[in-house]
Write a protein that holds these residues in place. Structure first.
Motif, PDB file in Angstrom:
ATOM      1  N   GLN A   1       9.221  29.893 -36.144  1.00 53.60           N
ATOM      2  CA  GLN A   1      10.113  30.127 -37.284  1.00 53.60           C
ATOM      3  C   GLN A   1      11.033  31.312 -37.026  1.00 53.60           C
ATOM      4  O   GLN A   1      10.624  32.343 -36.502  1.00 53.60           O
ATOM      5  CB  GLN A   1       9.270  30.396 -38.533  1.00 53.60           C
ATOM      6  CG  GLN A   1      10.076  30.653 -39.798  1.00 53.60           C
ATOM      7  CD  GLN A   1       9.187  30.848 -41.017  1.00 53.60           C
ATOM      8  OE1 GLN A   1       8.023  30.415 -41.033  1.00 53.60           O
ATOM      9  NE2 GLN A   1       9.718  31.494 -42.038  1.00 53.60           N
ATOM     10  N   GLN A   2      12.307  31.158 -37.389  1.00 50.27           N
ATOM     11  CA  GLN A   2      13.246  32.266 -37.362  1.00 50.27           C
ATOM     12  C   GLN A   2      13.022  33.127 -38.602  1.00 50.27           C
ATOM     13  O   GLN A   2      12.834  32.599 -39.703  1.00 50.27           O
ATOM     14  CB  GLN A   2      14.684  31.745 -37.365  1.00 50.27           C
ATOM     15  CG  GLN A   2      15.056  30.854 -36.181  1.00 50.27           C
ATOM     16  CD  GLN A   2      15.366  31.632 -34.914  1.00 50.27           C
ATOM     17  OE1 GLN A   2      15.415  32.857 -34.909  1.00 50.27           O
ATOM     18  NE2 GLN A   2      15.608  30.907 -33.830  1.00 50.27           N
ATOM     19  N   VAL A   3      13.029  34.446 -38.444  1.00 49.71           N
ATOM     20  CA  VAL A   3      12.863  35.351 -39.575  1.00 49.71           C
ATOM     21  C   VAL A   3      13.962  36.399 -39.555  1.00 49.71           C
ATOM     22  O   VAL A   3      14.548  36.674 -38.502  1.00 49.71           O
ATOM     23  CB  VAL A   3      11.481  36.041 -39.562  1.00 49.71           C
ATOM     24  CG1 VAL A   3      10.382  35.031 -39.836  1.00 49.71           C
ATOM     25  CG2 VAL A   3      11.236  36.761 -38.241  1.00 49.71           C
ATOM     26  N   ILE A   4      14.245  36.958 -40.715  1.00 49.64           N
ATOM     27  CA  ILE A   4      15.275  37.986 -40.808  1.00 49.64           C
ATOM     28  C   ILE A   4      14.655  39.313 -41.227  1.00 49.64           C
ATOM     29  O   ILE A   4      13.561  39.351 -41.796  1.00 49.64           O
ATOM     30  CB  ILE A   4      16.392  37.585 -41.797  1.00 49.64           C
ATOM     31  CG1 ILE A   4      15.837  37.418 -43.210  1.00 49.64           C
ATOM     32  CG2 ILE A   4      17.091  36.314 -41.336  1.00 49.64           C
ATOM     33  CD1 ILE A   4      16.913  37.193 -44.265  1.00 49.64           C
ATOM     34  N   ARG A   5      15.341  40.367 -40.929  1.00 50.35           N
ATOM     35  CA  ARG A   5      14.902  41.731 -41.232  1.00 50.35           C
ATOM     36  C   ARG A   5      14.488  41.859 -42.702  1.00 50.35           C
ATOM     37  O   ARG A   5      15.218  41.462 -43.611  1.00 50.35           O
ATOM     38  CB  ARG A   5      16.059  42.681 -40.923  1.00 50.35           C
ATOM     39  CG  ARG A   5      15.815  44.146 -41.176  1.00 50.35           C
ATOM     40  CD  ARG A   5      17.080  44.890 -40.804  1.00 50.35           C
ATOM     41  NE  ARG A   5      16.975  46.326 -40.938  1.00 50.35           N
ATOM     42  CZ  ARG A   5      17.953  47.181 -40.633  1.00 50.35           C
ATOM     43  NH1 ARG A   5      19.104  46.709 -40.149  1.00 50.35           N
ATOM     44  NH2 ARG A   5      17.779  48.480 -40.781  1.00 50.35           N
ATOM     45  N   GLY A   6      13.280  42.336 -42.935  1.00 45.54           N
ATOM     46  CA  GLY A   6      12.780  42.522 -44.291  1.00 45.54           C
ATOM     47  C   GLY A   6      12.146  41.308 -44.909  1.00 45.54           C
ATOM     48  O   GLY A   6      11.690  41.355 -46.051  1.00 45.54           O
ATOM     49  N   GLN A   7      12.038  40.202 -44.163  1.00 48.32           N
ATOM     50  CA  GLN A   7      11.400  39.004 -44.698  1.00 48.32           C
ATOM     51  C   GLN A   7       9.890  39.187 -44.707  1.00 48.32           C
ATOM     52  O   GLN A   7       9.299  39.725 -43.766  1.00 48.32           O
ATOM     53  CB  GLN A   7      11.761  37.791 -43.849  1.00 48.32           C
ATOM     54  CG  GLN A   7      11.119  36.489 -44.313  1.00 48.32           C
ATOM     55  CD  GLN A   7      11.623  35.285 -43.535  1.00 48.32           C
ATOM     56  OE1 GLN A   7      12.705  35.305 -42.938  1.00 48.32           O
ATOM     57  NE2 GLN A   7      10.845  34.225 -43.505  1.00 48.32           N
ATOM     58  N   GLN A   8       9.232  38.722 -45.762  1.00 48.04           N
ATOM     59  CA  GLN A   8       7.789  38.878 -45.841  1.00 48.04           C
ATOM     60  C   GLN A   8       7.086  37.942 -44.869  1.00 48.04           C
ATOM     61  O   GLN A   8       7.341  36.740 -44.825  1.00 48.04           O
ATOM     62  CB  GLN A   8       7.276  38.625 -47.259  1.00 48.04           C
ATOM     63  CG  GLN A   8       5.796  38.930 -47.415  1.00 48.04           C
ATOM     64  CD  GLN A   8       5.318  38.868 -48.859  1.00 48.04           C
ATOM     65  OE1 GLN A   8       6.109  38.705 -49.779  1.00 48.04           O
ATOM     66  NE2 GLN A   8       4.016  38.997 -49.058  1.00 48.04           N
TER      67      GLN A   8
END
Length: 255
Positions: free
Chosen positions: A129-136
């Motif tokens: 999974q791609q995640v972004i800065r600050g994602q839980q």
């Protein structure tokens, strides 16, 4: 006409091959900066209960200022844009673990690191999974009551370590001191860009327990602990609570 058709098909074929994903690389967003994994973005309401020590504690333990298990279930966030390369229950002294791979620009050079989040109560992302800065990513846990609730957090220069720390040197050749890395990198160049990163770099994809991680040492919560560099892209504030201690696991595996 035939020549034009031939060259058109050739160019299209090459383009398709270049664009086609492989099992060992993936495109992800370049980090535009790094935050802390708790109390985002500045670790507000949390303190560093234990720090990084080469050949000893290879990460940082973050605890809520309320003490005890008051932080159980608190949200844990990814420190930067990245790609989830590990999200499983490793059991043993680790419990639920997430590892995110990040690429960032330092002095004009693209670098790749891994961030590890251990002892989670819940995992809220999936491998691939791609995640972004600050994602839980998950919630703070105790590894089934083994420890007081806290986050064990690591930043690795070496993207081949995975869940097999005893196979690699336990020093600054393979690890960053997390806070010392994050503070000067709150903002980094490259926002809005993407890059290819290597994946599937862990031994046996991180599924086989390391014997060094599996063996329990002392159950008495003693204070004294027994005691591949950075891979570039596409290459192989509260008071400290003095009573906060954790069990020790394996050969110098202080989690």
């Amino acid at each position: 006409m035939r020549k034009l058709l031939f060259w058109s098909l050739l160019v299209a074929g090459i383009a398709a091959l270049v664009a086609a994903p492989t099992e060992n690389v993936v495109r992800t967003r370049v980090a535009d900066g790094f935050d802390f994994p708790v109390g985002k973005p500045d670790a507000e309401g949390y303190y560093k209960a234990r720090g990084f020590r080469p050949n000893g504690h290879l990460g940082e333990d973050w605890n809520g200022t309320g003490g005890g298990n008051t932080d159980l279930g608190d949200p844990i966030y990814t420190i930067a844009h990245g790609f989830v390369v590990y999200a499983r229950d490793f059991r043993l002294g680790w419990g639920n673990v997430v590892i995110v791979r990040h690429t960032f620009i330092e002095k004009g050079k693209l670098k790749t690191i891994d961030s590890l989040y251990g002892h989670l109560d819940r995992i809220m992302v999936k491998e691939g999974q791609q995640v972004i800065r600050g994602q839980q990513l998950g919630t703070m846990g105790t590894n089934r009551g083994m420890y007081p609730a806290h986050l064990h957090f690591e930043i690795r220069k070496n993207i081949f370590i995975g869940m097999h720390r005893s196979s690699f040197k336990r020093d600054f050749t393979n690890y960053y001191s997390p806070t010392e890395f994050i503070n000067p990198n709150r903002k980094t160049p490259g926002g809005g860009r993407s890059a290819m990163i290597a994946i599937n770099t862990f031994q046996k994809n991180g599924t086989a327990p390391d014997p060094g991680d599996a063996e329990m040492s002392s159950a008495k919560n003693q204070d004294n602990e027994p005691a591949a560099s950075a891979s570039d892209v596409i290459r192989s504030t509260g008071k400290r609570k003095s009573t906060f201690k954790v069990s020790r696991f394996g050969e110098s595996e202080a989690l």
